[in-house]
Design an enzyme around this catalytic site. Structure first.
Site: not given
Length: 760
Positions: A329, A265
């Site tokens: 994502c 991330n």
């Protein structure tokens, strides 16, 4: 290298000027500013770290002035309010030769080029989101399967995070295989499903007809490897299930498989870049060669490797397997944008041309809502301004305070930087296949943070439309295309290999093994061998090493100066003749009292000082690796982005109690305007030395509205004439000339204020 010059703080830039060269720093590029305790050289250092990897140390002779400079930079950097206060909304370039930057990308034209509506009838352009009703972070024009109605889109958007439904990003030229993108599905612990979402995905995977054989017979089963790419690590995707989101239940999606790419991330990426930069800074501070294994500990190249490897999977599935890929994502605006754009760059030679690359960024990053403002930190935060002390308890308390301040600073991350780094890797592997060069990537990285152009402002197409960016600001593509020759690749083969019969048909498969990748040296203003060579990089001379310093907030015993400040070393022309190979990374700015002689501490002759103080400023190449001494400091408030101009008429109001001696600055400005044309008003600041009995200065309403603090009784008129472009950051360089012939009168009751305009 040490320089003595003048520091100017304008509304939008920090400008350091000395006789040899001149350096401009746009406030949005500033990452952190640290005010440190008194150094061993008797100065108070301010350490400035910039997002484009320029590191500056300003050494100030008095604590009061150091605090003043620190707080001034903080006020000018931490804009309270809207992004429309940034430089882009005031900047008016005069040297651009093209003006179609905002028209570079037209979705109808671009998807038509891919074949939508011509080579294939299985896709259509939908205007259901024309008012951003389906998704506020998506473009107004969406390309969806022809068999999917707008009503289905309306229902399906409820199942995807932020309403980001699966929609087309790319159609491959050879087989009509597609790359589509979306956000994560809102599955949750109850394993929710959406028939409308499943219907869209099924229609996408059935959109291309099987390619014919040479005999004209179709090959069935050519889309058997349709793929859903989840860019996240598996654990991250599963963790989102507890938050009501998650990933696709493959029992509900037929004729496809799913693969996790394991891309970390934004927080991991931010920390990785921070470690990489710290290694480079520490090596520079100690004058030691940069150890590659220290760089490798940051894992930066490993993250780049995963991005390239994931893109290779997509490229192979599209070009070799003739199959479709759906990429997402979490929210679909970070890792998704990286994978789709890198894959398309390798699949389509058009995106490797100068104009095609601009279209790619406009399409996959800007129109699909990458959060440029949040990720780039355009509106800085006071958390980035640090005051250190010799007291460990105070430092711990300040550190805790910084952690408790506004949380939006955690949104920053080098997502677009990673994309540019991946493009650099592919460019280095296939240099003859790109029309543009590495310099373009470096300049785009700079303008990502400079806020000089409106292209990378705001988080979505809707926000840019709301703030009328296309009418109130200039596009960065106008700057790029106006300087086209600077960004062309001399070894470009003009697509010869793309057209070869036995070649790769224009499709590139990037090398993804991190051990074969390179650190992007030029982005850090380094030679390639310094970051990518063997462990034996040539040692710098002891004299040069003594001039380098660390700007890390953590003192290190291994550094020549643990406080990170130089021991009063002054640079001169003889030294500049000695060290010519490279300049150090950090810039040291030393501010001396301009009204005192440094040798005998006596007052300067006022006429001599004033005659030398305001003079033409000649543009010279700035360097991110420069040590300099700033002798004087001036704080300026003006609409800098709108006009930075060639001359200034300076008129001062007397501090004498006799009002009859007051000079009306406005009348002089009017006279100046009649000779030189229209002007913007500019004012100097002073919060303490105003004289009660002196008449207030007249200034324009524009000047009064723009100044963030009180002002001297002085006005400066700037004629709105042509701008001068700069190579480093494209900001114009002013020439300031003095219209007065004598030193401004100084009241004997008051001490001259250091925040006055003077030049060394």
């Amino acid at each position: 290298m040490t320089r003595i010059g003048t520091l100017h703080l304008t509304t939008h830039q920090l400008i350091f000027i000395h006789p040899q060269e001149e350096m401009w720093i746009s406030y949005p590029t500033i990452h952190t500013v640290e005010r440190r305790p008194l150094a061993s050289n008797g100065h108070w250092p301010l350490l400035i770290r910039c997002r484009d990897f320029v590191f500056v140390t300003i050494s100030v002779p008095s604590e009061r002035e150091a605090i003043d400079v620190f707080e001034s930079i903080q006020k000018l950097t931490c804009i309270k309010g809207s992004i429309d206060q940034l430089c882009a909304f005031f900047y008016k370039p005069q040297s651009l030769t093209t003006n179609d930057g905002w028209k570079i990308y037209d979705p109808r034209v671009e998807f038509g080029r891919m074949g939508v509506g011509s080579r294939t009838r299985t896709w259509r352009l939908s205007e259901k989101n024309i008012k951003y009703e389906i998704c506020s972070t998506y473009p107004r024009i969406l390309v969806v399967p022809d068999k999917i109605t707008d009503n289905v889109l309306t229902h399906a958007c409820k199942f995807r995070s932020k309403g980001r439904i699966p929609t087309l990003s790319y159609l491959h030229w050879s087989n009509m295989a597609s790359i589509t993108r979306s956000s994560q599905p809102m599955v949750g612990l109850k394993q929710n499903r959406s028939l409308q979402d499943e219907k869209i995905v099924e229609a996408i995977f059935q959109s291309n007809a099987p390619p014919p054989t040479p005999s004209g017979q179709p090959i069935y089963g050519s889309t058997a490897t349709n793929l859903i790419v989840d860019a996240r690590p598996t654990a991250n995707a599963m963790a989102n299930v507890a938050m009501g989101a998650g990933t696709e239940n493959m029992d509900n999606y037929k004729n496809c498989s799913k693969q996790y790419m394991g891309i970390d991330n934004i927080h991991v990426m931010r920390e990785s870049l921070g470690k990489l930069v710290e290694v480079i800074q520490n090596a520079d501070a100690q004058g030691l060669p940069i150890k590659k294994y220290h760089l490798d500990k940051s894992n930066w190249l490993k993250h780049i490797s995963i991005l390239l490897e994931s893109s290779s999977i997509i490229i192979k599935n599209i070009h070799v397997n003739n199959s479709h890929v759906l990429v997402h994502c979490s929210d679909g605006w970070d890792r998704t944008a990286q994978l789709t754009s890198i894959s398309e760059l390798c699949l389509d030679p058009y995106y490797r041309t100068l104009r095609g690359f601009q279209v790619l960024i406009e399409k996959d990053w800007l129109s699909f809502g990458h959060k440029f403002s949040d990720r780039s930190g355009h509106l800085s935060n006071e958390r980035y301004f640090i005051t250190s002390s010799t007291n460990a308890a105070n430092n711990a308390f300040n550190s805790m305070q910084n952690k408790l301040k506004q949380s939006h600073v955690r949104e920053t991350s080098p997502v677009f930087h990673q994309f540019l780094d991946c493009v650099y890797q592919i460019l280095a592997q296939h240099p003859e296949r790109f029309e543009f060069n590495e310099h373009l990537l470096v300049r785009l990285h700079f303008h990502l943070y400079s806020c000089q152009y409106g292209t990378f402002l705001f988080n979505s197409e809707k926000e840019r439309n709301d703030y009328k960016v296309t009418t109130l600001t200039y596009s960065v593509w106008d700057y790029i295309n106006s300087n086209r020759e600077q960004f062309l690749n001399p070894v470009y083969d003009h697509g010869i290999k793309d057209r070869e019969e036995m070649g790769d048909k224009g499709v590139l498969f990037p090398e993804s093994d991190w051990k074969n990748l390179k650190y992007w040296a030029s982005l850090f203003d380094k030679r390639d061998e310094e970051l990518n060579g063997e462990e034996t990089v040539e040692e710098v001379s002891p004299m040069t090493r003594s001039l380098w310093m660390s700007d890390s907030p953590v003192p290190r015993s291994g550094s020549p100066d643990p406080l990170g400040a130089l021991n009063g070393i002054t640079w001169n022309d003889e030294q500049s003749q000695t060290i010519t190979s490279r300049t150090p990374k950090n810039l040291n700015l030393d501010i001396d009292d301009p009204w005192r002689d440094n040798n005998n501490n006596s007052t300067h002759e006022s006429d001599e000082l004033y005659d030398e103080s305001i003079k033409p400023l000649h543009r010279k190449e700035s360097s991110s690796e420069l040590n300099a001494i700033v002798q004087n400091f001036a704080r300026i408030t003006l609409n800098f982005g709108a006009q930075i101009l060639d001359a200034a008429s300076v008129n001062f109001t007397s501090n004498a109690n006799d009002n009859s001696n007051d000079i009306d600055p406005q009348s002089s400005v009017e006279n100046y305007e009649s000779r030189h044309g229209s002007r913007e008003m500019l004012s100097f600041s002073n919060n303490t030395n105003s004289i009660k009995n002196s008449s207030p200065s007249k200034s324009s309403p524009l000047s009064s509205a723009l100044r963030p603090w009180n002002t001297f009784s002085a006005s400066i008129g700037f004629p709105t004439t042509s701008l001068k472009s700069r190579e480093r950051n494209s900001f114009p360089a002013p020439e300031i000339t003095n219209s007065a012939t004598t030193t401004p009168p100084i009241s004997p009751q008051t001490e001259p204020h250091p925040l006055f305009l003077y030049d060394s």
